[in-house]
Every structure is written in structure tokens, then in C-alpha cells.
Design an enzyme around this catalytic site. Structure first.
Site, mmCIF file in Angstrom:
data_model
loop_
_atom_site.group_PDB
_atom_site.id
_atom_site.type_symbol
_atom_site.label_atom_id
_atom_site.label_comp_id
_atom_site.label_asym_id
_atom_site.label_seq_id
_atom_site.Cartn_x
_atom_site.Cartn_y
_atom_site.Cartn_z
ATOM 1 N N PRO A 1 -15.451 75.339 82.376
ATOM 2 C CA PRO A 1 -14.518 76.310 82.951
ATOM 3 C C PRO A 1 -14.684 76.540 84.447
ATOM 4 O O PRO A 1 -15.801 76.574 84.966
ATOM 5 C CB PRO A 1 -14.827 77.598 82.179
ATOM 6 N N ASN A 2 -13.543 76.678 85.073
ATOM 7 C CA ASN A 2 -13.399 77.014 86.500
ATOM 8 C C ASN A 2 -13.750 75.861 87.441
ATOM 9 O O ASN A 2 -13.570 75.975 88.649
ATOM 10 C CB ASN A 2 -14.238 78.269 86.866
ATOM 11 N N ARG B 1 -12.965 77.226 95.184
ATOM 12 C CA ARG B 1 -13.702 78.287 94.493
ATOM 13 C C ARG B 1 -15.064 78.493 95.161
ATOM 14 O O ARG B 1 -15.913 77.610 95.128
ATOM 15 C CB ARG B 1 -13.921 77.859 93.030
ATOM 16 N N TYR C 1 -20.262 76.293 95.926
ATOM 17 C CA TYR C 1 -19.966 75.069 95.175
ATOM 18 C C TYR C 1 -19.496 73.902 96.050
ATOM 19 O O TYR C 1 -19.283 72.803 95.531
ATOM 20 C CB TYR C 1 -18.925 75.369 94.089
ATOM 21 N N ASN D 1 -21.326 69.320 83.180
ATOM 22 C CA ASN D 1 -21.468 70.625 83.827
ATOM 23 C C ASN D 1 -20.695 71.625 82.974
ATOM 24 O O ASN D 1 -19.470 71.680 83.035
ATOM 25 C CB ASN D 1 -20.913 70.586 85.251
ATOM 26 N N ALA E 1 -19.922 78.279 83.109
ATOM 27 C CA ALA E 1 -20.516 79.510 82.568
ATOM 28 C C ALA E 1 -20.853 79.410 81.074
ATOM 29 O O ALA E 1 -21.659 80.202 80.578
ATOM 30 C CB ALA E 1 -19.579 80.681 82.827
ATOM 31 N N HIS F 1 -24.468 79.461 79.816
ATOM 32 C CA HIS F 1 -25.264 80.672 79.597
ATOM 33 C C HIS F 1 -24.846 81.431 78.340
ATOM 34 O O HIS F 1 -25.368 82.508 78.077
ATOM 35 C CB HIS F 1 -25.145 81.581 80.828
ATOM 36 N N ASP G 1 -24.963 72.995 69.814
ATOM 37 C CA ASP G 1 -24.832 72.331 68.504
ATOM 38 C C ASP G 1 -24.046 71.032 68.617
ATOM 39 O O ASP G 1 -24.386 70.028 67.977
ATOM 40 C CB ASP G 1 -24.131 73.255 67.501
ATOM 41 N N GLU H 1 -27.390 67.490 81.886
ATOM 42 C CA GLU H 1 -26.773 68.744 82.342
ATOM 43 C C GLU H 1 -26.798 68.774 83.869
ATOM 44 O O GLU H 1 -27.832 68.493 84.473
ATOM 45 C CB GLU H 1 -27.594 69.911 81.767
ATOM 46 N N HIS I 1 -25.583 71.026 87.410
ATOM 47 C CA HIS I 1 -25.018 72.204 88.082
ATOM 48 C C HIS I 1 -25.019 71.955 89.574
ATOM 49 O O HIS I 1 -26.017 71.454 90.124
ATOM 50 C CB HIS I 1 -25.837 73.462 87.780
ATOM 51 N N SER J 1 -24.834 74.369 91.853
ATOM 52 C CA SER J 1 -25.726 75.388 92.398
ATOM 53 C C SER J 1 -27.030 75.392 91.604
ATOM 54 O O SER J 1 -27.189 74.615 90.650
ATOM 55 C CB SER J 1 -25.044 76.759 92.326
ATOM 56 N N ARG K 1 -29.943 82.417 91.181
ATOM 57 C CA ARG K 1 -28.787 83.314 91.327
ATOM 58 C C ARG K 1 -28.943 84.526 90.400
ATOM 59 O O ARG K 1 -30.055 84.938 90.103
ATOM 60 C CB ARG K 1 -27.497 82.508 91.054
ATOM 61 N N ARG L 1 -27.574 84.055 84.851
ATOM 62 C CA ARG L 1 -27.453 82.589 84.921
ATOM 63 C C ARG L 1 -28.796 81.887 84.679
ATOM 64 O O ARG L 1 -28.886 80.669 84.721
ATOM 65 C CB ARG L 1 -26.934 82.142 86.298
HETATM 66 C C1 DQA Z 1 -22.311 76.086 87.604
HETATM 67 C C2 DQA Z 1 -23.270 77.280 87.508
HETATM 68 C C3 DQA Z 1 -22.796 78.275 86.475
HETATM 69 O O1 DQA Z 1 -23.671 79.395 86.429
HETATM 70 C C4 DQA Z 1 -21.407 78.775 86.824
HETATM 71 O O2 DQA Z 1 -20.933 79.649 85.818
HETATM 72 C C5 DQA Z 1 -20.432 77.685 87.080
HETATM 73 C C6 DQA Z 1 -20.875 76.524 87.849
HETATM 74 C C7 DQA Z 1 -22.692 75.133 88.751
HETATM 75 O O3 DQA Z 1 -22.202 74.013 88.768
HETATM 76 O O4 DQA Z 1 -23.460 75.515 89.653
HETATM 77 O O5 DQA Z 1 -19.272 77.764 86.736
HETATM 78 O O6 DQA Z 1 -22.375 75.353 86.389
#
Ligand code: DQA
Length: 143
Positions: A10-11, A18, A23, A72, A75, A78, A85, A96, A98, A100, A105, A109
Site C-alpha cells: 500500500p501507498n 509521497r 522515500y 515491500n 504498512a 507491521h 502466512d 523483505e 523497505h 526507509s 522511525r 514501525r
Molecule cells: C516502508 C516502511 C513502512 O513502515 C511504511 O508503512 C511504508 C513504506 C518503506 O519502504 O520504508 O509504506 O515499507
């Protein structure tokens, strides 16, 4: 030719605009394009969704069809036992990623439900993290 799925939660469709101070200014399309350019011998599949169920379905679809996944989860990292699963269920190597460093943070997170299901994790290095994750998958795939 190895097949790698680049999966984003998401996002992350809003990358580039953003919170660029966190990011970066690259869009998700920029990141996916530069992976294809950097690894011409890899077949990439890319998928982004803001919905947890769609990410789970995409992981299920990848089972037995890709050699590894760079994920990635945004959110959902978390919050999502369902994604933990799904990763366990599909028995694929997942790295995995990220952009950031979540541990530096907000405290919400600091915990990842995803990490224990993954082969490895790269965070805090910006978009190069995706490329490092691809390298790690390729290296792990060498017999
Ligand atoms: C993220 C870190 C997450 O905490 C956050 O919710 C994101 C982006 C990152 O790429 O740093 O959406 O996964």
C-alpha cells in the site's frame, strides 16, 4: 532465465510524490524500469496493490512459477499475520525490502510480522535496496 516478482504494498504507487524526504523522488515505475535495465538476464514480474487480499492472491499465483520475490509490504509489514502466512505457504524465497529504516522511525514501525517468514531483509538504503535484494536472490539461486 530466473523469474523474480517485485511486489509492492500500500501507498507505494505514490512513490516520487509521497514524503520524498523519506522515500525519495523515484517513482515505482522508475524503480521497476531500472531493475529491468540493470538485470537484463532476469525476467521480472511486477505488481503493486493497496489491498492486502490482492497481495496474498498475487503471492499464491507466484507459487511454483517464480524463483524469488522482492517484497515491500508497506504498512502491512507491521500488521499482517495473513501476509506472514502467505509467504510461509508459498514456500518461495522472499526478501523483505523497505526504502526507509522502520526501526529508526515511529515505534509502531519497529515490529515486522513479515521478517520471520523471509529469507532476508534490506532496509534504510532507498531504492538500491530492491536491486540488492535481486542480487541476493540470484546469488542464493546459484548452485
Ligand atoms: C516502508 C516502511 C513502512 O513502515 C511504511 O508503512 C511504508 C513504506 C518503506 O519502504 O520504508 O509504506 O515499507
Amino acid at each position: 532465465m530466473p523469474v523474480i516478482l517485485i511486489l509492492n504494498g500500500p501507498n507505494l504507487n505514490l512513490l516520487g510524490t509521497r514524503q520524498p524526504e523519506i522515500y525519495g523522488y523515484e517513482t515505482l515505475e522508475d524503480i521497476n524500469k531500472s531493475l529491468k535495465k540493470k538485470f537484463p538476464a532476469v525476467k521480472f514480474e511486477t505488481f503493486q496493490s493497496n489491498s492486502e487480499g490482492a497481495l496474498i492472491d498475487r503471492l499464491h499465483d507466484a507459487r511454483g512459477k517464480v524463483d524469488g520475490v522482492v517484497f515491500n509490504p508497506g504498512a502491512y509489514t507491521h500488521t499482517s499475520i495473513a501476509l506472514f502466512d502467505a509467504i510461509k505457504a508459498v514456500e518461495l524465497p522472499v526478501i523483505e525490502v523497505h526504502l526507509s529504516l522502520p526501526e529508526a522511525r515511529e515505534s509502531f514501525r519497529h515490529h515486522s510480522y513479515i521478517t520471520p517468514a523471509c529469507k532476508g531483509k534490506i532496509s534504510g538504503l532507498g531504492s538500491i535496496g530492491y536491486s540488492l535484494a535481486v542480487e541476493a536472490l540470484l546469488d542464493a539461486g546459484k548452485k
